[in-house]
Design an enzyme around this catalytic site. Structure first.
Site, mmCIF file in Angstrom:
data_model
loop_
_atom_site.group_PDB
_atom_site.id
_atom_site.type_symbol
_atom_site.label_atom_id
_atom_site.label_comp_id
_atom_site.label_asym_id
_atom_site.label_seq_id
_atom_site.Cartn_x
_atom_site.Cartn_y
_atom_site.Cartn_z
ATOM 1 N N HIS A 80 0.846 -1.201 0.000
ATOM 2 C CA HIS A 80 0.000 0.000 0.000
ATOM 3 C C HIS A 80 0.879 1.248 0.000
ATOM 4 C CE1 HIS A 80 0.097 1.349 4.342
ATOM 5 N NE2 HIS A 80 0.290 0.071 4.599
ATOM 6 N N ASP A 134 5.758 2.533 7.260
ATOM 7 C CA ASP A 134 4.392 2.067 6.969
ATOM 8 C C ASP A 134 3.699 3.017 5.999
ATOM 9 O OD1 ASP A 134 1.946 0.812 7.065
ATOM 10 O OD2 ASP A 134 1.401 1.606 9.036
ATOM 11 N N GLU A 184 -5.458 1.579 2.014
ATOM 12 C CA GLU A 184 -5.257 0.440 2.920
ATOM 13 C C GLU A 184 -5.555 0.834 4.351
ATOM 14 O OE1 GLU A 184 -2.824 -2.315 5.583
ATOM 15 O OE2 GLU A 184 -2.906 -0.128 5.421
ATOM 16 N N GLU A 185 -5.159 2.052 4.729
ATOM 17 C CA GLU A 185 -5.317 2.491 6.118
ATOM 18 C C GLU A 185 -6.777 2.718 6.506
ATOM 19 O OE1 GLU A 185 -3.055 2.224 8.118
ATOM 20 O OE2 GLU A 185 -1.098 2.601 7.180
ATOM 21 N N ASP A 202 4.346 -5.099 3.776
ATOM 22 C CA ASP A 202 3.823 -3.996 4.585
ATOM 23 C C ASP A 202 4.707 -3.859 5.817
ATOM 24 O OD1 ASP A 202 2.276 -2.077 5.777
ATOM 25 O OD2 ASP A 202 0.419 -3.219 5.735
ATOM 26 N N HIS A 237 2.323 4.639 12.930
ATOM 27 C CA HIS A 237 1.199 5.549 12.766
ATOM 28 C C HIS A 237 1.426 6.884 13.465
ATOM 29 C CE1 HIS A 237 -2.120 2.489 11.425
ATOM 30 N NE2 HIS A 237 -1.065 2.503 10.624
#
Length: 484
Positions: free
Chosen positions: A135, A147, A181-182, A210, A297
C-alpha cells in the site's frame, strides 16, 4: 498497515509490501538516518546466485523521495491527499520509463477516491501471473516511511531491476501499489472485486509487503509454512534467521483481499506496535520489551525510522522470489522441500479449501497427529465433501512424492459393493479411488509419484461421496508433497 479492528472469523495472515517513489519530490533531500541494524549474521550462501542483488541504497533513495513528498504536502501521504497523488505520479513515471504497462485504477468506493497503480511487465504467459503488492498510502498523522514506504520502495526498485535485466520470463509479473489500505484495505478490495473469475484464476500467487524495515523489527512471513511462502522463507533461511509467522498482521493488510478470493498469499513483514520478546531479540538483535516500530502511525515515521539491514534482506528476498518463480532458468535446479501448507491441519484451514466442517478437531474420529484432521463424510445420508489445495511443483527435481495417511471407518456390512467412495485427483486426473471396502483399523499411508507434474501448478483434490444409508468416514491427516 491498518489498525487491528474486531472482524469475526479473521484468520488469514497479512502479506504486504510494494514499492513507491513519488513524482514532484524536491531534487535534493537530507541524508537518510538509519536505525541500528540487527545483530550481524553470516552472509547468505550462493542460494540466490541467479537473482540480482537489489541495492538498498537505491531503495533508501526512494524512501527519501517519499519523505520529501510528504514534507511538501502537509507531512502526510494519506489516501486521496496531494501527497498521495504525488506519490502515485512518481512511481508511475519511473515504471513507464522502464517499459511497464501501467494502469491507474480509481477506487470509486474508497473513503478517499484515488488511484491504485498497477504495473505489469509485458513478458511471460498472461494467464500465469505472480503478483507483488504494497500500500502506497500513509496515515494522516505522518509521512509513513516504514508504513508503508518501505514496502512500496522495495517493490519499485525490484520492478526497475527486473526491467533493466530483462530476463526470459516463464510467468507474468505484476506489481501493485494500493490506495486506501489504512481505511480498511479499500483499494485492494476494489481491485479484486473488479476482476472476473477467469482473471482471478490467472493470479497464481499474491505477495504483500507492509512494513519491511521496522527499526526494532523482526523477520516475519505471512503463512510461513505454506507453499506460497517457500521462496521467501528459503532466502531468509539462508541467513539462519529463523523467521516466524506474522501473527500481528493477520487480516490487517492487502493480502487479505486476495486470500478472501481464494488466491494463495504470502509476504514479508518486520512488525508494527507489538513488543519484541527476549527470544526474538536473542536471535535477531534489537531491544526486548520494546515495540518493533515505536513510530507506528506517528509523525516520527520518517527516514530516520528505518532498519537498513532488514530492508536490504527484504528487498533481496523479493528478487529471489521473482527469479525463483517467474524467470527462465531460475536457480538452475530443484529447490527441495515440503510443498503442502498446513499439512496436519492444526494451523486453521488455510491454505486448504474444504467443505464446511471437514477440517475439525471433533473427537468422533481421532487425528493421527495433533488435534485436527480432515474428516470427509460419515453422515449416513447422501452427502458429498471435498478437500483441496493448489501447489506449484518446481522443475528439475529427482523425486516428487505425495503422501497422506488415510483412515476409513464404515458401518456398511457388505464385502462386495462399494457404496461410499473417496477419490483423489490431481487436476482432472484421478489418481486413486477408495471405498467402504477399504475400511481398516487405524491409519494407512498412501503414496504417489507426481513427477509427471514437475513445473506445473496443480490442484490436489479429495472428494468423498456417501450414499443414503450407513455411514462411511474418510479421515485424512499428515499430507505431504516432498520434492528432492
Amino acid at each position: 498497515m491498518r489498525r487491528r479492528t474486531p472482524i469475526a472469523g479473521l484468520a488469514l495472515a497479512l502479506f504486504a509490501a510494494v514499492t513507491a517513489t513519488l513524482a514532484g519530490a524536491p531534487a535534493t533531500a537530507a541524508p537518510m538516518a538509519v536505525a541500528p541494524a540487527a545483530a550481524p549474521l553470516a552472509a547468505a550462501p550462493a542460494l540466490a546466485a541467479a537473482a540480482p542483488d537489489i541495492s538498498v541504497t537505491n531503495v533508501q533513495a526512494h524512501l527519501t523521495q517519499l519523505n520529501s513528498i510528504a514534507t511538501s504536502n502537509g507531512g502526510t501521504r494519506r489516501a486521496g491527499s496531494a501527497g498521495y497523488t504525488a506519490s502515485v505520479s512518481y512511481v508511475k513515471s519511473k515504471l513507464q520509463a522502464a517499459g511497464y504497462t501501467v494502469t491507474e485504477q480509481t477506487c470509486t468506493s474508497c473513503t478517499y477516491p484515488a488511484s491504485n497503480l498497477i504495473a505489469e511487465w509485458p513478458q511471460g504467459p498472461a494467464d500465469q501471473v505472480i503478483m507483488f503488492g504494497a500500500h502506497l498510502d500513509s496515515v494522516a498523522a505522518g509521512p509513513g516511511i516504514n508504513d508503508n514506504g518501505s514496502g512500496s520502495a522495495t517493490l519499485l526498485e525490484n520492478a526497475l531491476v527486473l526491467a533493466q535485466q530483462n530476463p526470459t520470463m516463464t510467468q507474468r509479473v505484476r506489481f501493485a501499489w494500493w490506495n486506501g489500505e489504512e481505511q480498511g484495505l479499500q483499494g485492494s478490495k476494489f481491485y479484486v472485486n473488479s476482476l472476473s473469475a477467469t482473471q482471478k484464476g490467472y493470479i497464481k500467487a499474491y505477495y504483500n509487503f507492509d512494513m519491511v524495515a521496522s527499526p526494532n523489527g523482526g523477520y516475519f512471513i505471512n503463512r510461513v509454512t505454506s507453499t506460497t511462502a517457500a521462496p521467501l522463507k528459503a532466502y531468509w533461511d539462508s541467513f539462519g534467521l529463523q523467521p516466524e509467522e506474522n501473527t500481528e498482521g493477520q487480516g490487517r493488510s492487502d493480502d487479505y483481499s486476495f486470500a478472501n478470493a481464494g488466491i494463495p498469499t504470502s509476504g514479508y513483514a518486520a512488525g508494527a506496535s507489538y513488543t519484541k520478546t527476549s527470544a526474538q531479540a536473542s536471535k535477531w538483535g534489537g531491544t526486548a520489551g520494546a515495540a518493533y516500530d515505536s513510530c507506528y502511525h506517528k509523525s516520527c515515521d520518517t527516514t530516520a525510522n528505518i532498519n537498513a539491514t532488514i530492508l536490504d534482506r527484504s528487498a533481496d528476498g523479493v528478487a529471489y522470489t521473482i527469479w525463483q518463480l517467474a524467470v527462465g532458468g531460475g536457480t538452475g535446479g530443484c529447490t527441495a522441500g515440503q510443498l503442502i501448507g498446513n499439512s496436519s491441519f492444526d494451523s486453521g484451514t488455510a491454505p486448504w479449501t474444504a467443505t464446511s466442517g471437514v477440517i475439525t478437531n471433533s473427537q468422533g474420529q481421532p487425528a493421527r497427529t495433533g488435534s485436527y484432521k480432515a474428516w470427509l463424510d460419515g453422515y449416513g445420508t447422501s452427502h458429498t465433501d471435498t478437500l483441496s489445495q493448489s501447489v506449484t511443483l518446481p522443475a528439475g527435481c529427482s523425486s516428487y512424492t505425495l503422501s497422506f495417511w488415510l483412515h476409513i471407518d464404515t458401518a456398511e456390512t457388505t464385502t462386495s459393493t462399494a457404496y461410499d467412495k473417496l477419490t483423489l485427483q490431481v487436476g482432472s486426473t484421478t489418481l486413486a479411488t477408495y471405498s467402504n471396502l477399504n475400511a481398516a483399523t487405524g491409519y494407512t499411508q498412501r503414496t504417489f509419484n507426481l513427477a509427471s507434474y514437475a513445473g506445473q501448478t496443480v490442484t490436489l483434490k479429495w472428494t468423498g461421496v456417501e450414499d443414503s444409508l450407513l455411514q462411511t468416514s474418510f479421515v485424512i491427516d499428515d499430507v505431504t508433497l516432498q520434492v528432492a
